[in-house]
Scaffold this motif. Structure first.
Motif, PDB file in Angstrom:
ATOM      1  N   THR A  76       0.896  -1.703   0.443  1.00 39.04           N
ATOM      2  CA  THR A  76       0.012   0.060  -0.203  1.00 39.04           C
ATOM      3  C   THR A  76       0.265   1.584   0.418  1.00 39.04           C
ATOM      4  O   THR A  76       2.138   1.726   0.497  1.00 39.04           O
ATOM      5  N   ILE A  77       0.662   2.182  -0.565  1.00 34.50           N
ATOM      6  CA  ILE A  77       1.315   3.553  -1.533  1.00 34.50           C
ATOM      7  C   ILE A  77       0.315   4.521  -0.809  1.00 34.50           C
ATOM      8  O   ILE A  77      -0.727   4.253  -1.299  1.00 34.50           O
ATOM      9  N   ASP A  78      -0.367   4.964   0.283  1.00 29.54           N
ATOM     10  CA  ASP A  78      -1.086   6.180   1.179  1.00 29.54           C
ATOM     11  C   ASP A  78      -0.910   7.284   0.651  1.00 29.54           C
ATOM     12  O   ASP A  78       0.652   7.444   1.532  1.00 29.54           O
ATOM     13  N   ARG A  79      -0.903   8.516   0.210  1.00 33.38           N
ATOM     14  CA  ARG A  79      -0.855   9.622   0.159  1.00 33.38           C
ATOM     15  C   ARG A  79      -0.953  10.445   0.683  1.00 33.38           C
ATOM     16  O   ARG A  79      -0.669  11.678   0.374  1.00 33.38           O
ATOM     17  N   ASN A  80      -2.113  10.436   1.780  1.00 31.08           N
ATOM     18  CA  ASN A  80      -3.040  11.063   2.512  1.00 31.08           C
ATOM     19  C   ASN A  80      -1.949  12.459   3.752  1.00 31.08           C
ATOM     20  O   ASN A  80      -2.428  13.196   3.238  1.00 31.08           O
ATOM     21  N   ASN A  81      -0.963  12.110   3.603  1.00 29.59           N
ATOM     22  CA  ASN A  81       0.216  13.056   4.283  1.00 29.59           C
ATOM     23  C   ASN A  81       1.409  13.573   3.628  1.00 29.59           C
ATOM     24  O   ASN A  81       2.340  13.927   4.112  1.00 29.59           O
ATOM     25  N   SER A  82       1.486  13.187   2.271  1.00 28.91           N
ATOM     26  CA  SER A  82       2.246  14.075   0.993  1.00 28.91           C
ATOM     27  C   SER A  82       1.247  14.654   0.067  1.00 28.91           C
ATOM     28  O   SER A  82       0.223  13.772  -0.571  1.00 28.91           O
ATOM     29  N   SER A  83       1.437  15.717  -0.671  1.00 30.76           N
ATOM     30  CA  SER A  83       1.006  16.449  -1.474  1.00 30.76           C
ATOM     31  C   SER A  83       1.834  16.621  -2.610  1.00 30.76           C
ATOM     32  O   SER A  83       2.065  17.451  -3.618  1.00 30.76           O
ATOM     33  N   ASP A  84       2.864  15.108  -2.635  1.00 27.07           N
ATOM     34  CA  ASP A  84       3.866  15.417  -4.338  1.00 27.07           C
ATOM     35  C   ASP A  84       3.194  14.287  -5.029  1.00 27.07           C
ATOM     36  O   ASP A  84       2.274  13.490  -4.802  1.00 27.07           O
ATOM     37  N   PHE A  85       3.658  14.941  -6.271  1.00 28.39           N
ATOM     38  CA  PHE A  85       3.241  14.097  -7.438  1.00 28.39           C
ATOM     39  C   PHE A  85       4.171  13.059  -8.103  1.00 28.39           C
ATOM     40  O   PHE A  85       5.280  13.079  -8.332  1.00 28.39           O
ATOM     41  N   TYR A  86       4.209  12.122  -7.921  1.00 29.05           N
ATOM     42  CA  TYR A  86       4.721  10.626  -8.211  1.00 29.05           C
ATOM     43  C   TYR A  86       4.463  10.088  -9.631  1.00 29.05           C
ATOM     44  O   TYR A  86       3.314  10.374  -9.708  1.00 29.05           O
ATOM     45  N   GLY A  87       4.951   9.457  -9.851  1.00 31.24           N
ATOM     46  CA  GLY A  87       5.092   8.302 -10.927  1.00 31.24           C
ATOM     47  C   GLY A  87       5.124   6.366 -10.736  1.00 31.24           C
ATOM     48  O   GLY A  87       6.933   6.851  -9.980  1.00 31.24           O
ATOM     49  N   ILE A  88       4.727   5.485 -11.026  1.00 35.20           N
ATOM     50  CA  ILE A  88       4.965   4.402 -10.577  1.00 35.20           C
ATOM     51  C   ILE A  88       5.310   3.263 -11.826  1.00 35.20           C
ATOM     52  O   ILE A  88       4.116   3.337 -12.137  1.00 35.20           O
ATOM     53  N   ASP A  89       6.886   3.183 -12.196  1.00 33.70           N
ATOM     54  CA  ASP A  89       6.022   2.405 -13.970  1.00 33.70           C
ATOM     55  C   ASP A  89       6.323   1.051 -13.760  1.00 33.70           C
ATOM     56  O   ASP A  89       4.851   0.400 -14.038  1.00 33.70           O
ATOM     57  N   TYR A  90       6.904   0.198 -13.109  1.00 33.65           N
ATOM     58  CA  TYR A  90       6.572  -1.584 -12.163  1.00 33.65           C
ATOM     59  C   TYR A  90       7.101  -1.498 -10.984  1.00 33.65           C
ATOM     60  O   TYR A  90       7.454  -1.061 -10.502  1.00 33.65           O
ATOM     61  N   LEU A  91       5.897  -2.712 -10.409  1.00 32.83           N
ATOM     62  CA  LEU A  91       6.669  -3.931  -8.867  1.00 32.83           C
ATOM     63  C   LEU A  91       6.772  -4.888 -10.022  1.00 32.83           C
ATOM     64  O   LEU A  91       6.698  -5.573 -10.467  1.00 32.83           O
ATOM     65  N   LYS A  92       8.639  -5.225  -9.353  1.00 30.79           N
ATOM     66  CA  LYS A  92       9.195  -6.556  -9.272  1.00 30.79           C
ATOM     67  C   LYS A  92       9.830  -7.279  -8.126  1.00 30.79           C
ATOM     68  O   LYS A  92      10.816  -7.061  -7.408  1.00 30.79           O
ATOM     69  N   LEU A  93       8.649  -8.160  -7.718  1.00 28.84           N
ATOM     70  CA  LEU A  93       9.190  -9.358  -6.814  1.00 28.84           C
ATOM     71  C   LEU A  93       9.860 -10.005  -7.175  1.00 28.84           C
ATOM     72  O   LEU A  93       9.236 -11.263  -8.121  1.00 28.84           O
ATOM     73  N   THR A  94      11.013 -10.546  -6.475  1.00 32.46           N
ATOM     74  CA  THR A  94      11.169 -11.593  -7.124  1.00 32.46           C
ATOM     75  C   THR A  94      12.161 -12.514  -5.468  1.00 32.46           C
ATOM     76  O   THR A  94      11.948 -12.717  -4.453  1.00 32.46           O
ATOM     77  N   ASP A  95      11.760 -14.071  -5.830  1.00 34.70           N
ATOM     78  CA  ASP A  95      11.899 -15.439  -4.892  1.00 34.70           C
ATOM     79  C   ASP A  95      12.990 -15.650  -5.060  1.00 34.70           C
ATOM     80  O   ASP A  95      13.675 -16.129  -5.708  1.00 34.70           O
TER      81      ASP A  95
END
Ligand SMILES: [Ca+2]
Ligand SMILES: [Ca+2]
Ligand SMILES: [Ca+2]
Length: 229
Positions: free
Chosen positions: A160-179
């Motif tokens: 979870t990425i919660d921005r309630n306490n942030s006014s930042d603009f940002y982007g997310i390209d992808y998330l990669k999880l490796t076992d």
């Protein structure tokens, strides 16, 4: 009498499975082919960038939050009034001992606009990144024991990425999880060591003497045969 052991070779084989990789969102440079650890061209004021594919827009695992600027920023985001982006890795199994998560982020400015509150399975993570405006950066997280235990308890990883306490603009390209769990080593059935007696030199001499005596006795007991020729 000396004993020489025949060494039994124990061949070790392993279940050499490649590291499993799970990914949410496509690694396409925020949908705009922006290279990793580079600069983007997002407009932080009109927030009109939306590089999602049709599949990303329809996704329910969190991919719908990738390639947007700024994700979950009410008034700017394509997600309306949402303020929390949730990413769901499922079907992970319960065997994890090591793993890492890589997230390609853009334009994080925690010092200026506040850090977003991020958590892995409810366990707080440090997302106070100061990559700077227009900067993209791939951030890598080594999964803590607490996170690994939570994966093993549930078979999933929810980010979870919660921005309630942030006014930042940002982007997310992808998330990669490796076992990175080490493959299990399989031991074949043990081969028992076999011991064979080895005659010493004097034993050889006694054996040869015995054979010579037998041969002599045998020859003496053979009567000549008249073949009539
Ligand atoms: Ca995309
Ligand atoms: Ca920013
Ligand atoms: Ca992408």
């Amino acid at each position: 009498m000396r004993i020489v052991s025949i060494l039994a070779l124990l061949a070790l084989t392993s279940g050499s499975a490649a590291a499993a990789v799970y990914q949410i969102g496509d690694n396409d440079g925020y949908g705009a082919a922006i290279c990793d650890n580079c600069s983007h061209s997002f407009d932080g004021f009109s927030a009109d960038h939306d590089g999602r594919s049709a599949a990303e827009k329809l996704a329910t695992d969190g991919a719908q939050y990738t390639d947007t600027y700024s994700t979950t920023h009410p008034g700017f985001s394509p997600h309306g009034l949402e303020t929390v982006a949730t990413f769901h890795f499922g079907g992970l199994g319960t065997h994890w001992t090591s793993g890492k998560l890589e997230i390609d982020l853009a334009d994080f400015q925690a010092s200026e606009f506040g850090a977003v509150a991020a958590a892995f399975n409810g366990i707080t993570q440090d997302f106070a990144f100061d990559d700077g405006y227009t900067k993209t950066a791939v951030h890598s997280f080594v999964l803590s024991d607490a996170v690994l235990n939570s994966i093993n308890a549930t078979g999933e990883l929810i980010i979870t990425i919660d921005r309630n306490n942030s006014s930042d603009f940002y982007g997310i390209d992808y998330l990669k999880l490796t076992d990175l769990t080490e493959p299990v080593m399989f031991m074949p059935p043990r081969i028992e060591t076999v011991a064979l007696p080895v005659p010493e030199p004097e034993t050889y001499l006694m054996l040869l003497a015995g054979l010579a005596l037998l041969s002599f006795t045998y020859r003496r007991n053979i009567k000549p045969v008249n073949l009539g020729i």
